[in-house]
Design a protein around this motif. Sequence first.
Motif, PDB file in Angstrom:
ATOM      1  N   UNK A 215      11.968  -0.766  -3.418  1.00  0.00           N
ATOM      2  CA  UNK A 215      13.314  -1.253  -3.195  1.00  0.00           C
ATOM      3  C   UNK A 215      13.356  -2.736  -3.542  1.00  0.00           C
ATOM      4  N   UNK A 216      14.418  -3.396  -3.202  1.00  0.00           N
ATOM      5  CA  UNK A 216      14.592  -4.779  -3.624  1.00  0.00           C
ATOM      6  C   UNK A 216      13.494  -5.695  -3.113  1.00  0.00           C
ATOM      7  N   UNK A 217      12.961  -5.369  -1.928  1.00  0.00           N
ATOM      8  CA  UNK A 217      12.008  -6.281  -1.289  1.00  0.00           C
ATOM      9  C   UNK A 217      10.589  -5.751  -1.183  1.00  0.00           C
ATOM     10  N   UNK A 218      10.410  -4.430  -1.297  1.00  0.00           N
ATOM     11  CA  UNK A 218       9.119  -3.838  -0.930  1.00  0.00           C
ATOM     12  C   UNK A 218       8.643  -2.816  -1.954  1.00  0.00           C
ATOM     13  N   UNK A 219       7.338  -2.833  -2.184  1.00  0.00           N
ATOM     14  CA  UNK A 219       6.666  -1.806  -2.989  1.00  0.00           C
ATOM     15  C   UNK A 219       5.913  -0.898  -2.019  1.00  0.00           C
ATOM     16  N   UNK A 220       6.207   0.395  -2.059  1.00  0.00           N
ATOM     17  CA  UNK A 220       5.573   1.359  -1.158  1.00  0.00           C
ATOM     18  C   UNK A 220       4.529   2.160  -1.941  1.00  0.00           C
ATOM     19  N   UNK A 221       3.349   2.323  -1.363  1.00  0.00           N
ATOM     20  CA  UNK A 221       2.278   3.046  -2.046  1.00  0.00           C
ATOM     21  C   UNK A 221       1.607   4.030  -1.108  1.00  0.00           C
ATOM     22  N   UNK A 222       0.872   4.965  -1.697  1.00  0.00           N
ATOM     23  CA  UNK A 222      -0.085   5.799  -0.966  1.00  0.00           C
ATOM     24  C   UNK A 222      -1.426   5.596  -1.651  1.00  0.00           C
ATOM     25  N   UNK A 223      -2.460   5.282  -0.864  1.00  0.00           N
ATOM     26  CA  UNK A 223      -3.744   4.908  -1.433  1.00  0.00           C
ATOM     27  C   UNK A 223      -4.881   5.632  -0.723  1.00  0.00           C
ATOM     28  N   UNK A 224      -5.783   6.197  -1.507  1.00  0.00           N
ATOM     29  CA  UNK A 224      -6.969   6.828  -0.950  1.00  0.00           C
ATOM     30  C   UNK A 224      -8.058   5.798  -0.699  1.00  0.00           C
ATOM     31  N   UNK A 225      -8.909   6.078   0.279  1.00  0.00           N
ATOM     32  CA  UNK A 225     -10.034   5.194   0.618  1.00  0.00           C
ATOM     33  C   UNK A 225      -9.577   3.784   0.990  1.00  0.00           C
ATOM     34  N   UNK A 226      -8.412   3.699   1.605  1.00  0.00           N
ATOM     35  CA  UNK A 226      -7.948   2.440   2.178  1.00  0.00           C
ATOM     36  C   UNK A 226      -8.197   2.541   3.682  1.00  0.00           C
ATOM     37  N   UNK A 227      -9.124   1.757   4.178  1.00  0.00           N
ATOM     38  CA  UNK A 227      -9.583   1.871   5.571  1.00  0.00           C
ATOM     39  C   UNK A 227     -10.133   3.268   5.825  1.00  0.00           C
ATOM     40  N   UNK A 229      -9.339   6.140   4.678  1.00  0.00           N
ATOM     41  CA  UNK A 229      -8.376   7.236   4.808  1.00  0.00           C
ATOM     42  C   UNK A 229      -7.315   7.148   3.710  1.00  0.00           C
ATOM     43  N   UNK A 230      -6.429   8.143   3.684  1.00  0.00           N
ATOM     44  CA  UNK A 230      -5.253   8.081   2.821  1.00  0.00           C
ATOM     45  C   UNK A 230      -4.174   7.351   3.612  1.00  0.00           C
ATOM     46  N   UNK A 231      -3.774   6.192   3.104  1.00  0.00           N
ATOM     47  CA  UNK A 231      -2.922   5.302   3.879  1.00  0.00           C
ATOM     48  C   UNK A 231      -1.635   5.003   3.116  1.00  0.00           C
ATOM     49  N   UNK A 232      -0.508   5.003   3.831  1.00  0.00           N
ATOM     50  CA  UNK A 232       0.765   4.546   3.279  1.00  0.00           C
ATOM     51  C   UNK A 232       0.824   3.033   3.451  1.00  0.00           C
ATOM     52  N   UNK A 233       0.985   2.310   2.346  1.00  0.00           N
ATOM     53  CA  UNK A 233       0.923   0.842   2.376  1.00  0.00           C
ATOM     54  C   UNK A 233       2.220   0.237   1.854  1.00  0.00           C
ATOM     55  N   UNK A 234       2.413  -1.050   2.170  1.00  0.00           N
ATOM     56  CA  UNK A 234       3.578  -1.788   1.703  1.00  0.00           C
ATOM     57  C   UNK A 234       3.149  -3.156   1.189  1.00  0.00           C
ATOM     58  N   UNK A 235       3.801  -3.587   0.097  1.00  0.00           N
ATOM     59  CA  UNK A 235       3.545  -4.904  -0.478  1.00  0.00           C
ATOM     60  C   UNK A 235       4.883  -5.594  -0.730  1.00  0.00           C
ATOM     61  N   UNK A 236       4.974  -6.897  -0.520  1.00  0.00           N
ATOM     62  CA  UNK A 236       6.199  -7.613  -0.891  1.00  0.00           C
ATOM     63  C   UNK A 236       6.411  -7.531  -2.400  1.00  0.00           C
ATOM     64  N   UNK A 237       7.615  -7.174  -2.818  1.00  0.00           N
ATOM     65  CA  UNK A 237       7.890  -7.033  -4.249  1.00  0.00           C
ATOM     66  C   UNK A 237       7.802  -8.374  -4.973  1.00  0.00           C
ATOM     67  N   UNK A 238       7.993  -9.460  -4.256  1.00  0.00           N
ATOM     68  CA  UNK A 238       7.998 -10.771  -4.891  1.00  0.00           C
ATOM     69  C   UNK A 238       6.601 -11.280  -5.225  1.00  0.00           C
ATOM     70  N   UNK A 239       5.611 -10.987  -4.346  1.00  0.00           N
ATOM     71  CA  UNK A 239       4.269 -11.547  -4.540  1.00  0.00           C
ATOM     72  C   UNK A 239       3.206 -10.511  -4.824  1.00  0.00           C
ATOM     73  N   UNK A 240       3.405  -9.263  -4.353  1.00  0.00           N
ATOM     74  CA  UNK A 240       2.385  -8.230  -4.514  1.00  0.00           C
ATOM     75  C   UNK A 240       1.184  -8.433  -3.613  1.00  0.00           C
ATOM     76  N   UNK A 241       1.288  -9.366  -2.654  1.00  0.00           N
ATOM     77  CA  UNK A 241       0.157  -9.629  -1.755  1.00  0.00           C
ATOM     78  C   UNK A 241       0.525  -9.212  -0.336  1.00  0.00           C
ATOM     79  N   UNK A 242      -0.367  -8.414   0.291  1.00  0.00           N
ATOM     80  CA  UNK A 242      -0.171  -7.978   1.672  1.00  0.00           C
ATOM     81  C   UNK A 242      -1.178  -8.666   2.580  1.00  0.00           C
TER      82      UNK A 242
END
Length: 559
Positions: A215-227, A229-242
């Motif tokens: 969306x305008x502010x957030x990038x939503x992902x699903x990632x394997x082997x994150x902590x 497990x399979x984890x739903x993650x979010x990143x700021x669309x402006x910087x890409x850094x969480x």
Amino acid sequence: MPNVVTKGYKVVIISYNLGININRNITKGKQYSMTQSRIKRVSAALLAVVLTIAYAFSVSAAAQSLEYSASSSYKNSSYYKNLMNVQLTGDQVTDIVNVAKSQVGYHEGSSSYDYSGNTVGYGNVTEYGRWYGSQSYWCNVFVSWCAHVANVPASVFPKLTSVGNSYYSTMPAVGAECFSFSSGKALEPGDLIFSCTCSGSYGCIDHVGLVTDVDENTIYTVEGNMSDQVLACEYPASTGYSPRLRARINYVARPCYENNSTTVSGLEDASSTVELNGNVYALFDSSVSYSAGAELCKKAGGALAGDLTDEEISALASLADQGELERYFITDENECAVITKNGNVYKASENRSRTGFICKISVDEMKPSNTASFGGSKYEIFDARVTYAQAKAIAEAKGGALAEIDSENKAMMLSLLLKNSDKYFTGVQGTEKELRAVCDAFKDETEFSEENVAVLLNDGSRKLGVGEKTDLEAKTGFIVEYSDSKKCTVIYDANGGENAPIEKIVNEGDEMVVTDVAPAKNNATFAGWAYTADATAVQVKVGATIAPKKDIILYAVWA
């Protein structure tokens, strides 16, 4: 293997193979004497049969989508059950995203036989690794498994090996668009993000995940082997850094996904339409590539909308605002472009996901299935299955209107012309009281809305039926009436050749120009037209102006 439900099979079975429509499409007419209880019992029985057959077909289709048998521990897990509820649509972006989402929460195990995802282990043991053939770091393994289950071919999304090699070599080799996050390009669902999770620094790659939404502010992902497990993650669309994940998106790969589910037979498949300057613009909410949209428009009898005036851009922006997607493919100077809901037109990637398309269809190219003249009017019967609003727009664009049937004799005459549809939209509309005056096929319990429409039944009764407000969105045929003046039809006959031009309908006595579209014939040269099939000399030249006062046939003259 997981029995992923295949949506397309259900549609085909119900609509075509069995010819059954379980929806509320029982015409309200005297000829139907079944009670509501009988209807419900029969409908329930038919529905049970349809669903049983549809399920059997969907399992069979899914049985071919995986090349391995899932482990027993995974089959007994909630993640397998989640996967069972995923409907494969044929849209590769939609399918890979939904498959990935179904696995959120799955945790790696420690034992070589623990593939359930329910044990909090730390041995990199997963069902995905079992399929991949290697139990090790598994972020790349997970997205590869998702692509495989979603039926994305290896030619589009191959098995990923090391993360860095995947970005720099594997994905470019299959034509994926690869770019740095710092380029400023907006991310899209289905994209692969290549990130740095060891330090969150710029430039490095040690992890890969799948974008599921943006969306305008957030990038939503699903990632394997994150902590682990399979984890739903979010990143700021402006910087890409969480900061929470201590991860930074550095690079992106966009596979060349295809949409294999969409078929368009004509206006009946459009989400909405608008008529403007003798053309119908049809909006399709099917997410396809630019080239696929162009091909589907061609099959629908039109082309992608292009060379737009300010008036057309405004109309198409309003049309897009009625759609489900944010943007739609059109053409701009014969290049790929999109139009948004606010009327912005700009060049775009030809494989941009979550993008529909808008077709421009000339009503002059739409052929009626039958025509007739009586009572001072000309009538055209169309079997194209469209909504009431679409039928009305087409009739107006053709210079006519939906037929007003105000007598039993008119209904009888038109009923003799009907072809393949069960019923046909007419221009007879009104309140309950008004329709009772003209329709002889209604029931006392009919729930009329403020405005209803009468349909001509194609059941041998030669009667009008009452369509409720909900029926206006049903897909059916329609009848166009030209009542202002008598119409004449000019038919072009290839006279033994092929590719005859489309016939032309004009007002009696109006001038028209003979088409410059030439038919074709092996070992012969097209010379012009004549009024008889056996003529050897040209009587009507290409580009000539004629003013027909009756229906005429022009026959090709061959030299």
